[in-house]
Design a protein around this motif. Structure first.
Motif, short mmCIF file in Angstrom:
data_model
loop_
_atom_site.label_atom_id
_atom_site.label_comp_id
_atom_site.label_asym_id
_atom_site.label_seq_id
_atom_site.Cartn_x
_atom_site.Cartn_y
_atom_site.Cartn_z
N ASP A 68 -6.86 -8.59 12.30
CA ASP A 68 -5.78 -8.43 11.53
C ASP A 68 -6.12 -8.23 10.13
N SER A 69 -6.70 -8.30 8.91
CA SER A 69 -7.04 -9.04 8.12
C SER A 69 -7.55 -8.30 6.89
N GLY A 70 -7.31 -8.70 5.54
CA GLY A 70 -7.91 -7.81 4.61
C GLY A 70 -9.17 -6.82 4.32
N MET A 71 -10.47 -7.45 5.35
CA MET A 71 -11.24 -6.99 5.32
C MET A 71 -11.03 -5.38 5.68
N ASN A 72 -10.60 -5.52 6.07
CA ASN A 72 -10.50 -4.20 7.01
C ASN A 72 -9.27 -3.27 6.58
N HIS A 73 -8.48 -4.39 5.83
CA HIS A 73 -7.94 -3.02 4.76
C HIS A 73 -8.62 -2.28 3.18
N ILE A 74 -9.54 -2.94 4.00
CA ILE A 74 -10.19 -2.79 2.33
C ILE A 74 -11.28 -1.62 2.99
N SER A 75 -11.46 -1.59 4.21
CA SER A 75 -12.90 -0.40 4.54
C SER A 75 -11.67 1.07 4.82
N GLU A 76 -10.25 0.28 5.30
CA GLU A 76 -9.98 2.17 4.75
C GLU A 76 -9.54 2.41 3.55
N ALA A 77 -9.17 1.48 3.01
CA ALA A 77 -8.75 1.30 1.72
C ALA A 77 -9.88 2.64 0.57
N TYR A 78 -11.50 2.23 1.55
CA TYR A 78 -12.37 3.10 0.96
C TYR A 78 -12.70 4.64 1.96
N PRO B 224 0.97 -4.19 15.55
CA PRO B 224 0.52 -2.67 14.75
C PRO B 224 1.78 -2.20 14.02
N CYS B 225 3.76 -2.25 14.64
CA CYS B 225 4.61 -1.85 14.40
C CYS B 225 4.93 -2.46 12.92
N PHE B 226 4.78 -4.10 12.42
CA PHE B 226 4.58 -4.78 11.00
C PHE B 226 3.78 -4.04 10.14
N GLY B 227 3.47 -2.79 10.06
CA GLY B 227 2.72 -2.32 9.16
C GLY B 227 1.51 -1.91 8.15
N PHE B 228 0.25 -2.84 9.49
CA PHE B 228 -0.47 -3.08 9.08
C PHE B 228 -2.24 -2.41 10.03
N ALA B 229 -1.52 -1.61 11.08
CA ALA B 229 -2.72 -1.11 11.37
C ALA B 229 -3.31 0.73 10.95
N PRO B 230 -4.43 0.64 11.46
CA PRO B 230 -4.92 1.02 10.24
C PRO B 230 -4.21 3.00 10.45
N HIS B 231 -4.69 4.01 9.65
CA HIS B 231 -3.93 5.12 9.46
C HIS B 231 -5.42 5.96 9.34
N GLY B 232 -6.23 5.46 9.17
CA GLY B 232 -7.54 6.55 9.04
C GLY B 232 -7.65 7.42 10.57
N ASN C 177 -8.45 11.60 -1.69
CA ASN C 177 -8.31 11.52 -0.33
C ASN C 177 -9.65 11.13 0.22
N GLY C 178 -9.91 10.99 1.60
CA GLY C 178 -10.85 10.41 2.71
C GLY C 178 -11.94 11.50 3.34
N PRO C 179 -12.22 10.93 3.60
CA PRO C 179 -13.56 12.11 4.78
C PRO C 179 -12.91 12.89 5.90
N HIS C 180 -11.28 12.94 5.95
CA HIS C 180 -10.54 12.95 7.45
C HIS C 180 -9.54 13.45 6.67
N GLN C 181 -9.20 13.13 5.48
CA GLN C 181 -8.02 13.47 4.80
C GLN C 181 -6.85 12.67 5.11
N GLU C 182 -7.37 11.45 5.02
CA GLU C 182 -6.64 10.06 4.49
C GLU C 182 -6.13 9.43 3.55
N ILE C 183 -5.51 9.30 3.82
CA ILE C 183 -5.04 7.85 2.02
C ILE C 183 -6.34 6.88 2.20
N THR C 184 -7.32 7.58 0.60
CA THR C 184 -7.67 5.48 1.00
C THR C 184 -7.82 5.68 -0.78
#
Ligand code: SF4
Length: 340
Positions: free
Chosen positions: A260-270, A283-291, A157-164
């Motif tokens: 809406d690109s890979g860099m933001n997904h990488i950022s969230e993944a960390y 955003p409903c396509f599923g690629f909105a950030p979830h943190g 988990n990340g600092p706020h309990q999100e999935i990393t």
């Protein structure tokens, strides 16, 4: 690139479910190998060097060799493309599960007009869950284990309990306070105008003592627009970093602003909060950030979303979906999320 990063959620989920007895081989294109090669849940990465001229037959032989040495029990097709189907057909005797990328539903939403109908399809048929949760929810229904999402969150988990889903380079424990601007995207229509990124950088620099790092690929020459900013606090690294180096920089950033690109997904993944600017996609396509400290801006415009991936050229006189996002709005949203 973004897809590969998002799929690492499945790896974490499988390891949370079955522990380290499970041996996972991740198959991807050579250019994305560095995204996953140090992932703690992945035991082996096999890549297809399409750009380097590797023949498809040789690639298949490589996997057949692996299968002979260590029989494959299950194939999870996380890409759901023609190429991954072709690969699965070579190994038709091995059980296989394929991801549902909601392509039909996404296509449908690009064809309907009217806010009510779009909202109905988005909320009742597609749903607003993030792709990370969607993948895990889909698979946990198939595997009939509904503890898995909770266990995945507990495990990584990340600092706020999100999935990393990616782990930082532990060698670099130094705290950094810079923010990353990621003005690129796979398709031009998905890019917020670079001049606005430049104006945003100027606004941040004039109001805060924050270092800004610009990350973009070697072909993203439009980032030269940042050269007009003469500040030691701005580092334009467009075309100067490998994917691996960009990942390291992102993993230690305090915030990332991009499309809406890979860099933001990488950022969230960390677990690094990000602000995503949506243009022709939704955003409903599923690629909105979830943190919990991340967010997005997406304008309500009748023609949007106009394609499932953002690959189509804008058919209007100008790209309103991006142009209507102002620098002031992005700046305010950034401050709001940063102080969250
Ligand atoms: S303005 Fe409309 S048609 Fe043009 S790119 Fe944006 S969503 Fe598509």
């Amino acid at each position: 690139m973004g897809d590969v990063v998002l799929q690492t959620a499945t790896v974490n989920w499988l390891k949370a479910l079955y522990g380290h007895e499970l041996y996972i081989t991740f198959v991807t294109s050579d250019e994305f190998k560095s995204l996953v090669e140090n992932h703690p849940g992945i035991d082996q990465v096999i890549s297809f060097n399409r750009r380097g001229g590797e023949r498809w037959g040789d690639f298949i032989l490589k996997i057949k060799g692996l299968h002979q040495a260590r029989p494959i029990d299950l194939i999870l097709d996380l890409h759901g493309t023609l190429r991954s189907l072709k690969l699965r057909l070579h190994f038709w005797s091995i059980p296989c599960l394929s991801i549902d990328k909601r392509r039909l539903e996404r296509f449908l939403i690009t064809k309907v007009k009217g806010k009510w109908l779009k909202t109905f399809i988005a909320s009742k048929i597609i749903g607003y869950e993030n792709q990370v949760e969607r993948i895990i929810n889909d698979f946990q229904a198939l595997f009939n284990d509904h503890r898995a999402l909770r266990r995945t969150i507990d495990k990584v988990n990340g600092p706020h309990q999100e999935i990393t889903t990616l782990s930082k380079n532990d060698k670099d424990k130094q705290a950094h306070s810079y923010i990353v601007l990621a003005p690129s995207a796979s398709f031009e229509a998905k890019r917020w105008p670079v001049e606005r990124f430049v104006d945003l950088a100027e606004k941040v620099l004039s109001n805060h003592h924050i270092e800004i790092v610009v990350l973009a690929g070697p072909g993203d020459d439009f980032c030269k627009a940042f050269d007009k900013i003469q500040s030691p606090l701005l580092r334009n690294l467009q075309g100067k970093t490998s994917l691996k180096e960009s990942m390291d920089i992102l993993s230690h950033a305090s915030f990332c602003i991009g499309n809406d690109s890979g860099m933001n997904h990488i950022s969230e993944a960390y677990g690094v909060p990000c602000l995503t600017l949506f243009g022709p996609t939704d955003p409903c396509f599923g690629f909105a950030p979830h943190g919990t400290s991340s967010g997005y801006i997406s304008k309500e415009i009748w023609c949007k979303p106009c394609s499932t991936t953002g690959s189509k050229k804008c058919f209007r006189d100008r790209p309103y979906c991006m142009n209507e996002i102002s620098v002031e709005e992005v700046y305010k949203k950034f401050l709001e999320l940063r102080d969250h």
